[in-house]
Motif scaffolding. Structure first.
Motif, PDB file in Angstrom:
ATOM      1  N   ARG A  19     -90.285  14.638  22.327  1.00  0.00           N
ATOM      2  CA  ARG A  19     -88.987  14.215  22.852  1.00  0.00           C
ATOM      3  C   ARG A  19     -88.050  13.844  21.708  1.00  0.00           C
ATOM      4  NH1 ARG A  19     -87.073  14.586  27.464  1.00  0.00           N
ATOM      5  NH2 ARG A  19     -86.192  12.526  27.453  1.00  0.00           N
ATOM      6  N   ARG A  20     -88.488  14.099  20.472  1.00  0.00           N
ATOM      7  CA  ARG A  20     -87.683  13.768  19.315  1.00  0.00           C
ATOM      8  C   ARG A  20     -86.444  14.657  19.268  1.00  0.00           C
ATOM      9  NH1 ARG A  20     -89.739  15.406  13.941  1.00  0.00           N
ATOM     10  NH2 ARG A  20     -87.747  15.356  12.899  1.00  0.00           N
ATOM     11  N   GLY A  21     -85.314  14.073  19.102  1.00  0.00           N
ATOM     12  CA  GLY A  21     -84.086  14.844  19.014  1.00  0.00           C
ATOM     13  C   GLY A  21     -83.354  14.991  20.336  1.00  0.00           C
ATOM     14  N   ALA A  22     -83.846  14.374  21.402  1.00  0.00           N
ATOM     15  CA  ALA A  22     -83.175  14.504  22.697  1.00  0.00           C
ATOM     16  C   ALA A  22     -81.822  13.791  22.688  1.00  0.00           C
ATOM     17  CB  ALA A  22     -84.059  13.948  23.810  1.00  0.00           C
ATOM     18  N   GLY A  23     -81.747  12.655  22.021  1.00  0.00           N
ATOM     19  CA  GLY A  23     -80.474  11.935  21.937  1.00  0.00           C
ATOM     20  C   GLY A  23     -79.451  12.679  21.095  1.00  0.00           C
ATOM     21  N   VAL A  24     -79.936  13.307  20.021  1.00  0.00           N
ATOM     22  CA  VAL A  24     -79.040  14.090  19.172  1.00  0.00           C
ATOM     23  C   VAL A  24     -78.516  15.291  19.947  1.00  0.00           C
ATOM     24  CG1 VAL A  24     -78.923  15.456  17.062  1.00  0.00           C
ATOM     25  CG2 VAL A  24     -80.167  13.309  17.078  1.00  0.00           C
ATOM     26  N   ALA A  25     -79.391  15.930  20.726  1.00  0.00           N
ATOM     27  CA  ALA A  25     -78.974  17.088  21.520  1.00  0.00           C
ATOM     28  C   ALA A  25     -77.967  16.677  22.596  1.00  0.00           C
ATOM     29  CB  ALA A  25     -80.185  17.759  22.153  1.00  0.00           C
ATOM     30  N   ALA A  26     -78.172  15.518  23.190  1.00  0.00           N
ATOM     31  CA  ALA A  26     -77.221  15.043  24.207  1.00  0.00           C
ATOM     32  C   ALA A  26     -75.855  14.732  23.579  1.00  0.00           C
ATOM     33  CB  ALA A  26     -77.775  13.809  24.910  1.00  0.00           C
ATOM     34  N   ALA A  27     -75.870  14.120  22.408  1.00  0.00           N
ATOM     35  CA  ALA A  27     -74.599  13.830  21.728  1.00  0.00           C
ATOM     36  C   ALA A  27     -73.893  15.118  21.318  1.00  0.00           C
ATOM     37  CB  ALA A  27     -74.853  12.950  20.501  1.00  0.00           C
TER      38      ALA A  27
END
Length: 111
Positions: A19-27
């Protein structure tokens, strides 16, 4: 426990997706959606203003350098070694930030 026993009982191991990078992808998705919405709105208003001036013969030629410049910025960023070392969500975030700042700048200039 023998590794073959686990495979016999439960089948082959399936690693859980990271789930690493999910916040970056959402931003990145948020930045790209804002940028594309602003560019769409500017294009619509520019076409409307061009049509209000009178009959047009298609796409105005003075828009070509603007469109090429907007497209060249993310492509140029993606070619730099620093951005190429990033993960895919990181690349999308960097290019989305650049395109969003261009779109906001064009909106401020047009207002």
């Amino acid at each position: 426990m023998n590794p073959d026993t686990y495979a016999t009982l439960y089948g082959p191991t399936r690693p859980t997706p990271s789930r690493r990078g999910a916040g970056v992808a959402a931003a990145a998705a948020l930045l790209w959606s804002v940028a594309l919405f602003l560019l769409w709105g500017l294009g619509f208003l520019a076409l409307w203003a061009e049509a209000d001036r009178g009959p047009t013969e298609g796409f105005p030629p003075h828009w070509v350098p603007i469109c090429l410049g907007i497209a060249a910025v993310p492509i140029g960023l993606l070619c730099t070694p620093a951005v190429r070392r990033l993960s895919v969500p990181g690349r999308l975030l960097v290019t989305g930030l650049a395109v969003c700042s261009i779109a906001v700048g064009l909106v401020v200039r047009a207002a």
